[in-house]
Design an enzyme around this catalytic site. Structure first.
Site, PDB file in Angstrom:
ATOM      1  N   ASP A  73       0.734  -1.167   0.033  1.00 14.20           N
ATOM      2  CA  ASP A  73       0.016  -0.024  -0.138  1.00 14.20           C
ATOM      3  C   ASP A  73       0.828   1.189   0.070  1.00 14.20           C
ATOM      4  OD1 ASP A  73      -1.744   2.462   0.532  1.00 14.20           O
ATOM      5  OD2 ASP A  73      -2.645   1.220   2.140  1.00 14.20           O
ATOM      6  N   VAL A  74       0.839   1.944  -1.140  1.00 19.42           N
ATOM      7  CA  VAL A  74       1.879   3.100  -1.125  1.00 19.42           C
ATOM      8  C   VAL A  74       1.864   4.201  -0.396  1.00 19.42           C
ATOM      9  CG1 VAL A  74       2.319   2.687  -3.806  1.00 19.42           C
ATOM     10  CG2 VAL A  74       0.587   4.352  -2.826  1.00 19.42           C
ATOM     11  N   ASN A 100       2.676   4.927 -10.372  1.00 19.38           N
ATOM     12  CA  ASN A 100       1.561   4.911 -11.099  1.00 19.38           C
ATOM     13  C   ASN A 100       0.345   4.641 -10.362  1.00 19.38           C
ATOM     14  OD1 ASN A 100      -0.373   4.149 -13.558  1.00 19.38           O
ATOM     15  ND2 ASN A 100      -0.231   2.201 -12.321  1.00 19.38           N
ATOM     16  N   TYR A 166      -9.583  14.063  -6.586  1.00 17.85           N
ATOM     17  CA  TYR A 166      -8.819  13.832  -7.610  1.00 17.85           C
ATOM     18  C   TYR A 166      -7.997  14.776  -8.382  1.00 17.85           C
ATOM     19  CZ  TYR A 166      -7.390  10.790 -11.340  1.00 17.85           C
ATOM     20  OH  TYR A 166      -6.648  10.129 -12.339  1.00 17.85           O
ATOM     21  N   LYS A 170      -3.708  14.958  -7.989  1.00 17.81           N
ATOM     22  CA  LYS A 170      -3.148  15.110  -9.168  1.00 17.81           C
ATOM     23  C   LYS A 170      -2.391  16.376  -9.464  1.00 17.81           C
ATOM     24  CE  LYS A 170      -3.551  10.660 -10.411  1.00 17.81           C
ATOM     25  NZ  LYS A 170      -2.683   9.775 -10.367  1.00 17.81           N
ATOM     26  N   THR A 201      -9.577   2.292 -19.016  1.00 16.15           N
ATOM     27  CA  THR A 201      -9.331   1.042 -18.241  1.00 16.15           C
ATOM     28  C   THR A 201     -10.457   1.299 -17.160  1.00 16.15           C
ATOM     29  OG1 THR A 201      -8.168   2.744 -16.913  1.00 16.15           O
ATOM     30  CG2 THR A 201      -6.712   1.338 -18.537  1.00 16.15           C
TER      31      THR A 201
END
Length: 273
Positions: A73-74, A100, A166, A170, A201
């Site tokens: 888990d980053v 990513n 989000y 980002k 995706t």
């Protein structure tokens, strides 16, 4: 592995390099892992989704690539420290970090977004790349030509409806990319970012968790939005991976702090839809 003009095996652009890809279980991450392996890299797949990561690993080894999967888990500093340490113990080096891993979060305007969602999106999308870079940088500096490629988003460059967490996360990745480039260029480390637009995706498996009719409607909305771009379609994951491989390779040797859009032209035009 590519072939030269005589049909013999030729060295790929990432031969002898160790490439760590977070979020490598599916989608863009899987495409990046496959492309890096095809270019001669030894690949580490990091993800919390073990089933998908094992499928990625199987695809790499079936193509005679050298790769391992490490659950991580980053957003968890201890797990990332172990991820980087195990990578270096296993392969003896780390040359390229591809940040990513990311999640979308719930779609809602700011006054309706719960703080738990905000915090989790920030933890994965912004804290994650920072923590991974923090632990990877000593090894990337030791490499002499280390590289970080951050996968940001066009939503980090523009505002988008009902996506405050989000967009903010980002946008943070975009400027973290520039900041790291400033500090670490003198140490031989290049740091760049790719900003995908609409990609075909299902990030985080969101559509897979919906009833079929809702999942199809979500897909159709993305297709309709993508159709208004200059190129008029969504990207394939391998179209994003090709940009990442370019930035990871010596072909981009004079690029650092660059923010590369791979978006079908969506940020180049006003969306009249």
């Amino acid at each position: 592995m590519t072939k030269n003009e005589h049909g013999h095996a030729a060295a790929g652009r990432l031969t002898d390099l160790v490439v760590l890809v977070t979020g490598g279980a599916s989608g863009i991450g899987r495409a990046i892992a496959l492309a890096a392996s095809a270019e001669g890299a030894r690949v580490v797949i990091a993800d919390i989704h073990s089933e998908g990561a094992e499928r990625t690993l199987s695809a790499l080894t079936a193509a005679h690539g050298e790769a391992i999967f490490l659950p991580c888990d980053v957003a968890d500093d201890d797990q990332v420290r172990e991820l980087i340490g195990t990578t270096v113990r296993h392969f003896g080096q780390l040359d390229v970090l591809v940040n990513n891993a990311g999640i979308g979060g719930d779609n809602a305007p700011a006054h309706e977004l719960d703080l738990e969602t905000w915090d989790r999106v920030m933890a994965v999308n912004l804290r994650g790349p920072f923590v991974c870079a923090r632990h990877a940088l000593p090894h990337l500096m030791r490499s002499g030509s280390g590289v970080i490629v951050n996968v940001a988003s066009t939503y980090g460059l523009i505002g988008a409806p009902n996506a405050p967490a989000y967009c903010a996360s980002k946008g943070g990745v975009v400027n973290l990319t520039r900041q790291l480039a400033v500090d670490y260029g003198q140490h031989g480390v290049r740091v760049n970012a790719v900003c995908p637009g609409y990609v075909d995706t299902d990030m985080g498996g969101r559509r897979a968790s919906l009833p079929p009719a809702e999942a199809q409607a979500a897909h159709d909305r993305r297709e309709a939005n993508a159709a208004r771009q200059p190129l008029g379609r969504q990207a394939h994951a391998d179209e994003i991976s090709r940009a990442v491989i370019f930035l990871a390779s010596s072909e981009s040797s004079f690029m650092t702090g660059s923010i590369v859009t791979v978006d079908g032209g969506c940020t180049a035009t006003f969306n009249h839809g």
